[in-house]
Design a protein around this motif. Structure first.
Motif, short mmCIF file in Angstrom:
data_model
loop_
_atom_site.label_atom_id
_atom_site.label_comp_id
_atom_site.label_asym_id
_atom_site.label_seq_id
_atom_site.Cartn_x
_atom_site.Cartn_y
_atom_site.Cartn_z
N GLU A 32 0.83 -1.21 0.00
CA GLU A 32 0.00 0.00 0.00
C GLU A 32 0.86 1.26 0.00
OE1 GLU A 32 -3.56 1.68 -0.36
OE2 GLU A 32 -3.67 -0.35 0.44
N GLU A 33 1.98 1.20 0.71
CA GLU A 33 2.87 2.36 0.82
C GLU A 33 3.91 2.42 -0.29
OE1 GLU A 33 4.58 2.15 4.71
OE2 GLU A 33 2.65 2.41 5.75
N GLY A 34 3.86 1.49 -1.25
CA GLY A 34 4.82 1.50 -2.34
C GLY A 34 6.22 1.11 -1.92
N ARG A 35 6.33 0.25 -0.92
CA ARG A 35 7.64 -0.11 -0.36
C ARG A 35 8.03 -1.54 -0.70
NH1 ARG A 35 6.81 1.02 5.81
NH2 ARG A 35 8.87 0.05 5.89
N VAL A 36 7.47 -2.11 -1.77
CA VAL A 36 7.75 -3.49 -2.12
C VAL A 36 8.18 -3.59 -3.58
CG1 VAL A 36 6.74 -5.79 -2.45
CG2 VAL A 36 6.19 -4.47 -0.39
N ILE A 37 9.23 -4.36 -3.83
CA ILE A 37 9.66 -4.70 -5.20
C ILE A 37 9.43 -6.18 -5.40
CG2 ILE A 37 11.59 -4.85 -6.81
CD1 ILE A 37 12.86 -2.49 -5.35
N PRO A 38 8.56 -6.58 -6.34
CA PRO A 38 8.40 -8.00 -6.62
C PRO A 38 9.57 -8.53 -7.45
CG PRO A 38 6.95 -6.71 -8.01
CD PRO A 38 7.63 -5.73 -7.10
#
Length: 472
Positions: free
Chosen positions: A18-24
């Protein structure tokens, strides 16, 4: 050790996304295709095809590596395999995309994807789901000696980017097929001279969601270490999430992570099962993305590997959606919508984040709507009025409200600061009396043979980047 409290893991992961803090980080276990009426993992199919086309005996559990080793042991040349694989993939041009990739593409906060695969399915799917079939996803690849890296820091990337960590499909041997290839890639990735610095700044600064990557024991340890700035035993900066059919079998890797990397969490699920639940949870949190009836229908559409079909898939943003601060605001007369969509795609391809309202076909009223438009203009890095013969009308039109308010905002900037940058899409003369005086006095850019000029795109990108850096 596999994490026991699965619900707590989901809560953490969903909050980070949700916070844009993940890289798949995407691996081959997600690439389940329907080939000749039968479900098959893409890389199992490619291993079978490679053996068949090279005249090598095929066995049930073959991988690309085992086929390659058998071929090399019989005196074959390494370079022979790569064009064969390219032809085999080209023949799958009418096969529908993996449903898992479509679902990941629907989760919009995920904007930088890293893949350990060399096939083009991830890029094609993102283009289809997010860009109506346009080739607007930025595609980058690393291979030893390439020096390839992100063009800028992750926070300044506009649109969607895919980075092929182990190379991408080509007829040349510039992508990983064998275990020895992977060893060379890992060696180059760890070299201070050749590693993609900006990419690794992103990987160590964001949580990683590693899905379906076949990380066998020590390869898994090295891979997890690449995504951390410090030694795993002392690293507390972020949380990484591992999911995979192979990973679940790696007892030694799980034991290692338990003792030396407590911030690395393993989901006790299969890769495809995980993506299905991730998508279900995300759409439950964001039902508007499903209810509008325009999301990608995997049962109804096929996605060509070599040529994406330009079909309508998702709604463009409108004034109801929040604009991320520092975007470029496009304002236009509704008759020019088709041209403006092309401009938007050109800007996004150049790495420029854009916002525009697709519902400008009438003068709308209401304080809430006007307030949202004002807020977006105040927060944009640049305001680009699209000038054409259609903007010379003497009718009451909402784009004039946007232009006048942008002019008010420009009054707060020094004269040296470019804020309003008119773009003319036809031969409208700059002295036409139906245009406000301040518009006539500004320097106009014009489309060149129907295209945005390179200098104009470069200036927009530099000004947007400067705005965001100053805002920090």
């Amino acid at each position: 050790m596999i994490e026991a409290n699965i619900e707590r893991l989901w809560e953490q992961l969903m909050a980070f996304i949700e916070e844009g803090r993940v890289i798949p980080v995407i691996g081959p276990e997600l690439l389940m295709l329907d080939i000749d009426g039968k479900p098959a993992l893409l890389y199992d199919y490619l291993a079978e095809q490679l053996a068949k086309r090279l005249g090598i005996k095929s066995e049930a559990d073959d991988t690309l590596n085992t086929v390659a080793c058998r071929y090399l042991a019989q005196g074959g040349q390494r370079e022979d395999m790569y064009p064969v694989l390219k032809r085999a993939l080209a023949e799958l041009s009418q096969v529908k995309p993996p449903e898992t990739l479509v679902k990941l593409a629907e989760i919009r906060p995920l904007k930088l994807f890293v893949t350990t695969c060399f096939d083009p399915y991830l890029v094609r799917t993102l283009n289809q789901v997010r860009y109506r079939g346009k080739d607007s996803t930025q595609v980058l690849e690393f291979y030893p000696g390439s020096g390839k890296d992100l063009p800028e820091e992750m926070e300044y990337l506009a649109g969607t980017t895919v980075f092929h960590l182990f190379g991408k499909l080509t007829a040349a041997p510039d992508y990983a097929v064998t275990d020895e290839d992977i060893l060379e890639f890992m060696h180059a990735l760890q070299s201070a001279d050749t590693r993609p610095k900006l990419l690794f700044d992103a990987l160590v600064g964001q949580g990683l969601m590693i899905i379906g990557c076949q990380l066998f024991d020590w390869l898994g340890r090295f891979f997890v270490r690449l995504g951390n700035r410090h030694r795993l035993i002392i690293s507390k900066e972020k949380t990484d999430f591992l999911v995979g059919d192979q990973i679940r079998k790696e007892i030694n890797l799980a034991e290692f992570l338990l003792h030396f990397s407590s911030r690395t969490k393993i989901f006790p699920m299969q890769s495809i099962e995980f993506v299905n639940e991730l998508y279900q949870r995300w759409t439950a949190m964001h039902p508007a993305g499903v209810d509008d009836g325009e999301h990608f229908d995997t049962a109804a559409r096929a996605l060509p590997v070599d040529k994406a079909e330009p079909v309508e898939l998702v709604a463009e943003p409108d004034a109801r959606e929040p604009m991320r601060g520092g975007a470029v605001f496009l304002s236009y007369a509704h008759e020019d919508e088709e041209a403006v969509i092309a401009i938007k795609h050109a800007l996004e391809t150049a790495g420029i984040e854009v916002w525009f309202d697709r519902n400008t076909n009438a003068l709308r009223v209401g304080d809430n709507f006007k307030a949202r438009i004002k807020t977006n203009i105040e927060q944009c890095a640049l305001f680009v009025p699209i000038i054409s013969r259609h903007t010379l009308t003497q009718e009451r039109r909402f784009f004039r409200f946007e232009w006048k308010y942008a002019q008010e905002c420009a009054d707060f900037y020094p004269e040296s600061r470019r804020f309003i940058m008119p773009l003319a899409i036809d031969d409208t003369p700059p002295d036409d009396p139906n245009l406000d005086e301040y518009i006539r006095e500004l320097h106009w850019e014009r489309l060149q043979n129907g295209q945005c000029g390179a200098a104009f795109l470069t200036e927009l990108k530099q000004l947007q980047r400067a705005y965001r850096r100053n805002s920090e």
